[in-house]
Design an enzyme around this catalytic site. Structure first.
Site, PDB file in Angstrom:
ATOM      1  CD  GLN A 107      -2.517  -1.124   2.724  1.00 29.09           C
ATOM      2  OE1 GLN A 107      -3.529  -0.460   2.902  1.00 29.09           O
ATOM      3  NE2 GLN A 107      -1.962  -1.828   3.697  1.00 29.09           N
ATOM      4  CG  ASP A 110       7.862   3.930   1.178  1.00 30.95           C
ATOM      5  OD1 ASP A 110       7.515   3.822   2.373  1.00 30.95           O
ATOM      6  OD2 ASP A 110       8.140   2.938   0.451  1.00 30.95           O
ATOM      7  CG  HIS A 125      -2.775   2.340  -2.083  1.00 32.96           C
ATOM      8  ND1 HIS A 125      -2.768   2.215  -0.724  1.00 32.96           N
ATOM      9  CD2 HIS A 125      -3.910   1.733  -2.508  1.00 32.96           C
ATOM     10  CE1 HIS A 125      -3.862   1.570  -0.327  1.00 32.96           C
ATOM     11  NE2 HIS A 125      -4.564   1.256  -1.388  1.00 32.96           N
ATOM     12  N   GLY A 192       2.706  -4.327   9.104  1.00 36.81           N
ATOM     13  CA  GLY A 192       2.700  -2.872   9.279  1.00 36.81           C
ATOM     14  C   GLY A 192       1.524  -2.168   8.658  1.00 36.81           C
ATOM     15  CB  THR A 193      -1.323  -2.666   6.889  1.00 31.81           C
ATOM     16  OG1 THR A 193      -2.453  -1.903   6.439  1.00 31.81           O
ATOM     17  CG2 THR A 193      -1.700  -4.136   6.964  1.00 31.81           C
ATOM     18  CB  SER A 194      -4.221   0.411  10.620  1.00 33.49           C
ATOM     19  OG  SER A 194      -4.511   1.074   9.389  1.00 33.49           O
ATOM     20  CG  ASN A 221       0.604  -3.715  13.428  1.00 35.75           C
ATOM     21  OD1 ASN A 221       0.885  -2.842  14.233  1.00 35.75           O
ATOM     22  ND2 ASN A 221      -0.079  -3.478  12.320  1.00 35.75           N
TER      23      ASN A 221
HETATM   24  C1  BV8 Z   1     -12.085   3.314  -3.374  1.00 36.88           C
HETATM   25  C2  BV8 Z   1      -2.262   6.838  -1.308  1.00 36.88           C
HETATM   26  C3  BV8 Z   1     -13.949   3.385  -4.844  1.00 36.88           C
HETATM   27  C4  BV8 Z   1      -2.398   8.206  -0.748  1.00 36.88           C
HETATM   28  C5  BV8 Z   1      -3.898   5.661  -0.026  1.00 36.88           C
HETATM   29  C6  BV8 Z   1     -15.915   3.381   4.901  1.00 36.88           C
HETATM   30  C7  BV8 Z   1     -15.682   2.037   5.151  1.00 36.88           C
HETATM   31  C8  BV8 Z   1     -14.839   1.279   4.324  1.00 36.88           C
HETATM   32  C9  BV8 Z   1     -14.213   1.887   3.219  1.00 36.88           C
HETATM   33  C10 BV8 Z   1     -14.464   3.211   2.991  1.00 36.88           C
HETATM   34  C11 BV8 Z   1     -15.289   3.961   3.813  1.00 36.88           C
HETATM   35  N1  BV8 Z   1     -15.319   5.222   3.348  1.00 36.88           N
HETATM   36  C12 BV8 Z   1     -14.523   5.299   2.253  1.00 36.88           C
HETATM   37  C13 BV8 Z   1     -14.037   4.084   2.020  1.00 36.88           C
HETATM   38  C14 BV8 Z   1     -13.146   3.693   0.935  1.00 36.88           C
HETATM   39  C15 BV8 Z   1     -11.731   4.155   1.225  1.00 36.88           C
HETATM   40  C16 BV8 Z   1     -11.257   3.637   2.557  1.00 36.88           C
HETATM   41  O1  BV8 Z   1     -10.891   2.480   2.676  1.00 36.88           O
HETATM   42  N2  BV8 Z   1     -11.228   4.553   3.541  1.00 36.88           N
HETATM   43  C17 BV8 Z   1     -10.757   4.157   4.860  1.00 36.88           C
HETATM   44  C18 BV8 Z   1      -9.954   5.337   5.459  1.00 36.88           C
HETATM   45  C19 BV8 Z   1     -11.980   3.805   5.716  1.00 36.88           C
HETATM   46  N3  BV8 Z   1     -10.945   3.560   0.178  1.00 36.88           N
HETATM   47  C20 BV8 Z   1     -10.781   4.240  -0.961  1.00 36.88           C
HETATM   48  O2  BV8 Z   1     -11.173   5.373  -1.148  1.00 36.88           O
HETATM   49  C21 BV8 Z   1     -10.073   3.472  -2.071  1.00 36.88           C
HETATM   50  N4  BV8 Z   1     -10.815   3.655  -3.285  1.00 36.88           N
HETATM   51  O3  BV8 Z   1     -12.679   2.696  -2.546  1.00 36.88           O
HETATM   52  O4  BV8 Z   1     -12.638   3.814  -4.514  1.00 36.88           O
HETATM   53  C22 BV8 Z   1     -13.862   3.110  -6.280  1.00 36.88           C
HETATM   54  C23 BV8 Z   1     -13.858   1.781  -6.708  1.00 36.88           C
HETATM   55  C24 BV8 Z   1     -13.774   1.541  -8.058  1.00 36.88           C
HETATM   56  C25 BV8 Z   1     -13.696   2.606  -8.983  1.00 36.88           C
HETATM   57  C26 BV8 Z   1     -13.669   3.929  -8.507  1.00 36.88           C
HETATM   58  C27 BV8 Z   1     -13.754   4.190  -7.156  1.00 36.88           C
HETATM   59  C28 BV8 Z   1      -8.678   4.023  -2.304  1.00 36.88           C
HETATM   60  C29 BV8 Z   1      -7.825   3.746  -1.099  1.00 36.88           C
HETATM   61  C30 BV8 Z   1      -6.404   4.205  -1.393  1.00 36.88           C
HETATM   62  C31 BV8 Z   1      -6.209   5.561  -0.766  1.00 36.88           C
HETATM   63  N5  BV8 Z   1      -4.816   5.926  -0.917  1.00 36.88           N
HETATM   64  N6  BV8 Z   1      -2.634   5.948  -0.261  1.00 36.88           N
HETATM   65  C32 BV8 Z   1      -1.101   8.550  -0.099  1.00 36.88           C
HETATM   66  O5  BV8 Z   1      -0.383   7.669   0.392  1.00 36.88           O
HETATM   67  O6  BV8 Z   1      -0.834   9.756  -0.075  1.00 36.88           O
HETATM   68  S1  BV8 Z   1      -4.276   4.857   1.387  1.00 36.88           S
HETATM   69  C33 BV8 Z   1      -3.162   5.244   2.606  1.00 36.88           C
HETATM   70  O7  BV8 Z   1      -3.576   4.478   3.754  1.00 36.88           O
HETATM   71  C34 BV8 Z   1      -1.724   4.774   2.361  1.00 36.88           C
HETATM   72  O8  BV8 Z   1      -1.545   4.102   1.142  1.00 36.88           O
HETATM   73  C35 BV8 Z   1      -1.494   3.799   3.494  1.00 36.88           C
HETATM   74  O9  BV8 Z   1      -0.626   2.824   3.183  1.00 36.88           O
HETATM   75  C36 BV8 Z   1      -2.871   3.287   3.614  1.00 36.88           C
HETATM   76  C37 BV8 Z   1      -3.224   2.381   4.712  1.00 36.88           C
HETATM   77  O10 BV8 Z   1      -2.647   2.818   5.877  1.00 36.88           O
HETATM   78  P1  BV8 Z   1      -1.541   1.840   6.512  1.00 36.88           P
HETATM   79  O11 BV8 Z   1      -0.498   1.556   5.484  1.00 36.88           O
HETATM   80  O12 BV8 Z   1      -2.204   0.696   7.144  1.00 36.88           O
HETATM   81  O13 BV8 Z   1      -0.896   2.814   7.542  1.00 36.88           O
HETATM   82  P2  BV8 Z   1      -1.491   3.147   8.979  1.00 36.88           P
HETATM   83  O14 BV8 Z   1      -0.793   4.361   9.480  1.00 36.88           O
HETATM   84  O15 BV8 Z   1      -2.981   3.118   8.923  1.00 36.88           O
HETATM   85  O16 BV8 Z   1      -1.054   1.891   9.866  1.00 36.88           O
HETATM   86  C38 BV8 Z   1       0.314   1.681  10.120  1.00 36.88           C
HETATM   87  C39 BV8 Z   1       0.371   0.395  10.891  1.00 36.88           C
HETATM   88  O17 BV8 Z   1       1.744   0.101  11.117  1.00 36.88           O
HETATM   89  C40 BV8 Z   1      -0.286   0.478  12.257  1.00 36.88           C
HETATM   90  O18 BV8 Z   1      -1.081  -0.683  12.443  1.00 36.88           O
HETATM   91  C41 BV8 Z   1       0.889   0.493  13.234  1.00 36.88           C
HETATM   92  O19 BV8 Z   1       0.587  -0.206  14.441  1.00 36.88           O
HETATM   93  C42 BV8 Z   1       1.920  -0.270  12.460  1.00 36.88           C
HETATM   94  N7  BV8 Z   1       3.322   0.064  12.768  1.00 36.88           N
HETATM   95  C43 BV8 Z   1       3.851   1.272  13.090  1.00 36.88           C
HETATM   96  N8  BV8 Z   1       5.189   1.133  13.273  1.00 36.88           N
HETATM   97  C44 BV8 Z   1       5.486  -0.171  13.034  1.00 36.88           C
HETATM   98  C45 BV8 Z   1       4.307  -0.862  12.722  1.00 36.88           C
HETATM   99  N9  BV8 Z   1       4.275  -2.181  12.462  1.00 36.88           N
HETATM  100  C46 BV8 Z   1       5.450  -2.844  12.505  1.00 36.88           C
HETATM  101  N10 BV8 Z   1       6.624  -2.252  12.794  1.00 36.88           N
HETATM  102  C47 BV8 Z   1       6.683  -0.934  13.067  1.00 36.88           C
HETATM  103  N11 BV8 Z   1       7.870  -0.367  13.365  1.00 36.88           N
END
Ligand code: BV8
Ligand code: ZN
Length: 252
Positions: A107, A110, A125, A192-194, A221
């Site tokens: 996802q 970088d 992504h 490393g994904t939520s 995680n």
């Molecule tokens: C789509 C690019 C339709 C941008 C990104 C309600 C319910 C369900 C879904 C939705 C909803 N409302 C809207 C939606 C859909 C939405 C969605 O899922 N929203 C979420 C917020 C609820 N999804 C979309 O909009 C997708 N598109 O649905 O379109 C469609 C379909 C067909 C045709 C047309 C339209 C598009 C989603 C993509 C969005 N773009 N990235 C950018 O990066 O600038 S997503 C963005 O979040 C990043 O890519 C990131 O990677 C991604 C997910 O986050 P994580 O990678 O998990 O990062 P996070 O910080 O959350 O977690 C980090 C984890 O690491 C934690 O668990 C932490 O504990 C852990 N950690 C920390 N340190 C460490 C570690 N683990 C191990 N070691 C460590 N040291």
């Protein structure tokens, strides 16, 4: 997780991998955290007071393209000085062991997996290193150098980051292949994904439910997540430390 519990979990995960013919990995921002790249949730979804969903969205871009390019310019500059960490390198070691039976779905935008040497990467992504022209649709790899806050294409068109924003579909072929690899794998490593962003997070149930028996799911995680309920084993610690230990235990 106590050190003994973590050690036992690493052994259990290694046992799953030892008998796996096909391995798939899903990574999120956490795998790059130890390279100094802030995760999304750690920033409470905010960037300099802006909700990420606002700057990482088509409306956000059309409303204020300069702001969005400042957001992405800042992230590009941050990644430009980042280095892959031992967690990225451990995933390269897994790819070396499974070869074409290994797939890394990320996802992250970088590019640190590729910098570490991963070759079989599906960037679902998009990438901070590429731009997309709104006029001629050309996608260009621009590396991580500064692009200013209103970069233009040679055709005169306005450029946007080649990144999948909220509300946008994932690149069709790449997403198709990611689902196939998740459905075919014997082990899915979720690192490393939520697991809150969809459809990326749906790769986990896809891996578990498409075939019988479904894939074994290993979660790496710092904490339990939305994915934990679907994991056969959880390795809770920093991926930069846990993944190298897992690879070592495999070798043993
Ligand atoms: C789509 C690019 C339709 C941008 C990104 C309600 C319910 C369900 C879904 C939705 C909803 N409302 C809207 C939606 C859909 C939405 C969605 O899922 N929203 C979420 C917020 C609820 N999804 C979309 O909009 C997708 N598109 O649905 O379109 C469609 C379909 C067909 C045709 C047309 C339209 C598009 C989603 C993509 C969005 N773009 N990235 C950018 O990066 O600038 S997503 C963005 O979040 C990043 O890519 C990131 O990677 C991604 C997910 O986050 P994580 O990678 O998990 O990062 P996070 O910080 O959350 O977690 C980090 C984890 O690491 C934690 O668990 C932490 O504990 C852990 N950690 C920390 N340190 C460490 C570690 N683990 C191990 N070691 C460590 N040291
Ligand atoms: Zn153009």
């Amino acid at each position: 997780m106590t050190p003994e519990e973590l050690d036992a979990a690493i052994s259990k995960a290694a046992d799953y991998l030892k008998v796996a013919r096909r391995v798939a990995v899903l990574t999120g921002a956490g795998v790059s955290a130890e390279s100094g790249i802030p995760t999304f949730r750690a920033s409470d979804g905010l960037w300099e007071g802006h909700r990420i969903e606002d700057v990482a969205s088509p409306d956000g871009f059309y409303r204020d393209p300069k702001l969005v390019w400042q957001f992405y310019g800042g992230r590009r500059a941050n990644v430009a000085t980042a280095k892959p960490n031992p967690g990225h390198l451990a995933l390269v070691a897994l790819e070396d062991r499974w070869g074409e039976d290994f797939t890394l779905v990320t996802q992250n935008v970088d590019g640190l997996h590729q910098d570490a040497g991963s070759r079989r990467v599906l960037e679902i992504h998009g990438s901070l290193r590429r731009t997309l022209c709104l006029k001629c649709d050309e996608v260009q790899d621009r590396g991580l150098g500064p692009l200013g806050d209103a970069p233009e294409c040679h055709c005169g068109g306005r450029l946007r980051p080649d990144i999948v924003w909220f509300g946008e579909g994932l690149p069709v072929d790449i997403w198709e292949e990611a689902q196939i690899k998740a459905s075919e794998c014997d082990v899915l490593l979720v690192v490393g994904t939520s697991a809150v962003v969809h459809p990326a997070a749906s790769l986990i149930p896809i891996a578990r439910q498409t075939r019988t028996p479904g894939a074994k799911v290993i979660e790496v995680n710092m904490t339990r997540t939305e994915a934990s309920a679907l994991a056969d084993v959880g390795l809770y610690g920093p991926s930069g430390q846990v993944l190298p230990r897992l690879v070592k235990r495999l070798g043993a």
